[in-house]
Design a protein around this motif. Structure first.
Motif, PDB file in Angstrom:
ATOM      1  N   THR A  22      28.805  67.609   6.477  1.00 38.38           N
ATOM      2  CA  THR A  22      27.566  66.855   6.303  1.00 38.38           C
ATOM      3  C   THR A  22      27.728  65.381   6.654  1.00 38.38           C
ATOM      4  O   THR A  22      26.760  64.731   7.024  1.00 38.38           O
ATOM      5  N   LYS A  23      28.949  64.853   6.575  1.00 34.47           N
ATOM      6  CA  LYS A  23      29.174  63.449   6.930  1.00 34.47           C
ATOM      7  C   LYS A  23      28.943  63.226   8.417  1.00 34.47           C
ATOM      8  O   LYS A  23      28.360  62.223   8.828  1.00 34.47           O
ATOM      9  N   HIS A  24      29.409  64.154   9.249  1.00 38.91           N
ATOM     10  CA  HIS A  24      29.284  64.016  10.699  1.00 38.91           C
ATOM     11  C   HIS A  24      28.178  64.899  11.280  1.00 38.91           C
ATOM     12  O   HIS A  24      27.965  64.895  12.488  1.00 38.91           O
ATOM     13  N   ASP A  25      27.503  65.669  10.421  1.00 43.76           N
ATOM     14  CA  ASP A  25      26.414  66.579  10.803  1.00 43.76           C
ATOM     15  C   ASP A  25      26.832  67.506  11.947  1.00 43.76           C
ATOM     16  O   ASP A  25      26.169  67.587  12.989  1.00 43.76           O
ATOM     17  N   VAL A  26      27.970  68.212  11.734  1.00 44.65           N
ATOM     18  CA  VAL A  26      28.480  69.130  12.744  1.00 44.65           C
ATOM     19  C   VAL A  26      29.177  70.298  12.036  1.00 44.65           C
ATOM     20  O   VAL A  26      29.693  70.141  10.936  1.00 44.65           O
ATOM     21  N   ASP A  27      29.135  71.470  12.676  1.00 44.06           N
ATOM     22  CA  ASP A  27      29.840  72.630  12.154  1.00 44.06           C
ATOM     23  C   ASP A  27      31.272  72.602  12.652  1.00 44.06           C
ATOM     24  O   ASP A  27      31.553  72.138  13.761  1.00 44.06           O
ATOM     25  N   GLY A  28      32.188  73.112  11.823  1.00 40.77           N
ATOM     26  CA  GLY A  28      33.589  73.169  12.209  1.00 40.77           C
ATOM     27  C   GLY A  28      34.288  74.323  11.522  1.00 40.77           C
ATOM     28  O   GLY A  28      33.761  74.908  10.574  1.00 40.77           O
ATOM     29  N   VAL A  29      35.476  74.645  11.993  1.00 40.79           N
ATOM     30  CA  VAL A  29      36.272  75.722  11.428  1.00 40.79           C
ATOM     31  C   VAL A  29      37.309  75.094  10.499  1.00 40.79           C
ATOM     32  O   VAL A  29      38.079  74.217  10.917  1.00 40.79           O
ATOM     33  N   TYR A  30      37.318  75.527   9.244  1.00 43.21           N
ATOM     34  CA  TYR A  30      38.245  74.976   8.249  1.00 43.21           C
ATOM     35  C   TYR A  30      39.673  75.321   8.619  1.00 43.21           C
ATOM     36  O   TYR A  30      39.999  76.466   8.897  1.00 43.21           O
ATOM     37  N   GLN A  31      40.554  74.288   8.616  1.00 46.27           N
ATOM     38  CA  GLN A  31      41.962  74.474   8.960  1.00 46.27           C
ATOM     39  C   GLN A  31      42.871  74.362   7.744  1.00 46.27           C
ATOM     40  O   GLN A  31      43.702  75.226   7.522  1.00 46.27           O
ATOM     41  N   SER A  32      42.731  73.274   6.971  1.00 47.10           N
ATOM     42  CA  SER A  32      43.608  73.054   5.823  1.00 47.10           C
ATOM     43  C   SER A  32      43.112  71.872   5.011  1.00 47.10           C
ATOM     44  O   SER A  32      42.293  71.087   5.477  1.00 47.10           O
ATOM     45  N   PRO A  33      43.644  71.735   3.780  1.00 45.89           N
ATOM     46  CA  PRO A  33      43.319  70.533   3.011  1.00 45.89           C
ATOM     47  C   PRO A  33      44.051  69.332   3.602  1.00 45.89           C
ATOM     48  O   PRO A  33      45.089  69.483   4.247  1.00 45.89           O
ATOM     49  N   GLY A  34      43.505  68.151   3.383  1.00 41.25           N
ATOM     50  CA  GLY A  34      44.161  66.927   3.827  1.00 41.25           C
ATOM     51  C   GLY A  34      45.206  66.498   2.807  1.00 41.25           C
ATOM     52  O   GLY A  34      45.344  67.098   1.739  1.00 41.25           O
ATOM     53  N   ARG A  44      38.277  71.974  12.724  1.00 45.47           N
ATOM     54  CA  ARG A  44      38.460  72.046  14.174  1.00 45.47           C
ATOM     55  C   ARG A  44      37.107  72.452  14.767  1.00 45.47           C
ATOM     56  O   ARG A  44      36.385  73.249  14.192  1.00 45.47           O
ATOM     57  N   PRO A  45      36.764  71.919  15.938  1.00 49.10           N
ATOM     58  CA  PRO A  45      35.494  72.312  16.565  1.00 49.10           C
ATOM     59  C   PRO A  45      35.429  73.819  16.810  1.00 49.10           C
ATOM     60  O   PRO A  45      36.455  74.460  17.062  1.00 49.10           O
ATOM     61  N   VAL A  46      34.245  74.362  16.737  1.00 50.93           N
ATOM     62  CA  VAL A  46      34.029  75.773  17.052  1.00 50.93           C
ATOM     63  C   VAL A  46      34.412  75.979  18.510  1.00 50.93           C
ATOM     64  O   VAL A  46      34.022  75.219  19.377  1.00 50.93           O
ATOM     65  N   GLY A  47      35.248  76.957  18.785  1.00 53.60           N
ATOM     66  CA  GLY A  47      35.696  77.203  20.151  1.00 53.60           C
ATOM     67  C   GLY A  47      36.982  76.468  20.502  1.00 53.60           C
ATOM     68  O   GLY A  47      37.479  76.578  21.608  1.00 53.60           O
ATOM     69  N   GLY A  48      37.526  75.692  19.553  1.00 54.50           N
ATOM     70  CA  GLY A  48      38.788  74.994  19.786  1.00 54.50           C
ATOM     71  C   GLY A  48      38.593  73.529  20.094  1.00 54.50           C
ATOM     72  O   GLY A  48      37.501  73.082  20.389  1.00 54.50           O
ATOM     73  N   GLY A  49      39.668  72.796  19.990  1.00 55.80           N
ATOM     74  CA  GLY A  49      39.616  71.364  20.256  1.00 55.80           C
ATOM     75  C   GLY A  49      40.451  70.610  19.247  1.00 55.80           C
ATOM     76  O   GLY A  49      41.219  71.198  18.489  1.00 55.80           O
ATOM     77  N   ILE A  50      40.285  69.301  19.220  1.00 59.58           N
ATOM     78  CA  ILE A  50      41.066  68.429  18.351  1.00 59.58           C
ATOM     79  C   ILE A  50      40.479  68.415  16.945  1.00 59.58           C
ATOM     80  O   ILE A  50      39.271  68.251  16.768  1.00 59.58           O
ATOM     81  N   GLU A  51      41.358  68.574  15.947  1.00 57.39           N
ATOM     82  CA  GLU A  51      40.922  68.546  14.551  1.00 57.39           C
ATOM     83  C   GLU A  51      40.412  67.162  14.165  1.00 57.39           C
ATOM     84  O   GLU A  51      40.796  66.166  14.765  1.00 57.39           O
ATOM     85  N   TRP A  52      39.570  67.138  13.132  1.00 57.59           N
ATOM     86  CA  TRP A  52      39.177  65.878  12.529  1.00 57.59           C
ATOM     87  C   TRP A  52      39.272  66.044  11.024  1.00 57.59           C
ATOM     88  O   TRP A  52      39.270  67.145  10.504  1.00 57.59           O
ATOM     89  N   GLU A  53      39.368  64.913  10.345  1.00 56.44           N
ATOM     90  CA  GLU A  53      39.481  64.903   8.888  1.00 56.44           C
ATOM     91  C   GLU A  53      38.177  64.396   8.311  1.00 56.44           C
ATOM     92  O   GLU A  53      37.577  63.456   8.841  1.00 56.44           O
ATOM     93  N   THR A  54      37.735  65.013   7.230  1.00 59.73           N
ATOM     94  CA  THR A  54      36.502  64.605   6.580  1.00 59.73           C
ATOM     95  C   THR A  54      36.664  64.770   5.072  1.00 59.73           C
ATOM     96  O   THR A  54      37.490  65.570   4.630  1.00 59.73           O
ATOM     97  N   PRO A  55      35.903  64.029   4.264  1.00 62.46           N
ATOM     98  CA  PRO A  55      36.015  64.182   2.814  1.00 62.46           C
ATOM     99  C   PRO A  55      35.681  65.617   2.383  1.00 62.46           C
ATOM    100  O   PRO A  55      34.728  66.225   2.887  1.00 62.46           O
ATOM    101  N   ALA A  56      36.455  66.140   1.443  1.00 64.38           N
ATOM    102  CA  ALA A  56      36.234  67.501   0.962  1.00 64.38           C
ATOM    103  C   ALA A  56      34.849  67.656   0.333  1.00 64.38           C
ATOM    104  O   ALA A  56      34.253  68.729   0.390  1.00 64.38           O
ATOM    105  N   SER A  57      34.336  66.572  -0.233  1.00 65.05           N
ATOM    106  CA  SER A  57      33.012  66.636  -0.864  1.00 65.05           C
ATOM    107  C   SER A  57      31.883  66.714   0.152  1.00 65.05           C
ATOM    108  O   SER A  57      30.735  66.934  -0.214  1.00 65.05           O
TER     109      SER A  57
END
Length: 86
Positions: A22-34, A44-57
């Motif tokens: 919701t912070k970046h208004d985009v769907d992603g695939v959960y990889q792991s906790p920070g 990670r973006p749907v379909g692959g790509g570079i991971e990003w970090e976002t608040p768990a909340s």
């Protein structure tokens, strides 16, 4: 100062689950906790790509109606599949 809404409890998805950031208004695939000072997750973006970090909340479950349609194989994948079955 009084809060207008109660604090959010982070949703804990399964690895590989599609979630909404919701912070970046985009769907992603959960990889792991920070691993930072504050609870974060890696997506990670749907379909692959570079991971990003976002608040768990800031991640929400995606309801079944919003699930993605199956991805169609690329030409190379389709040819490889046909050759494997021939």
């Amino acid at each position: 100062m009084k809060r207008s809404e109660p604090p959010r409890h982070p949703y804990t998805p399964q690895v590989g689950e599609l979630v909404h950031d919701t912070k970046h208004d985009v769907d992603g695939v959960y990889q792991s906790p920070g691993f930072g000072k504050y609870p974060t997750v890696y997506l990670r973006p749907v379909g692959g790509g570079i991971e990003w970090e976002t608040p768990a909340s800031e991640i929400d479950r995606i309801h079944p109606a919003r699930e993605l349609d199956p991805v169609q194989p690329t030409g190379a994948q389709d040819r490889a599949r046909k050759q494997a079955t021939a």
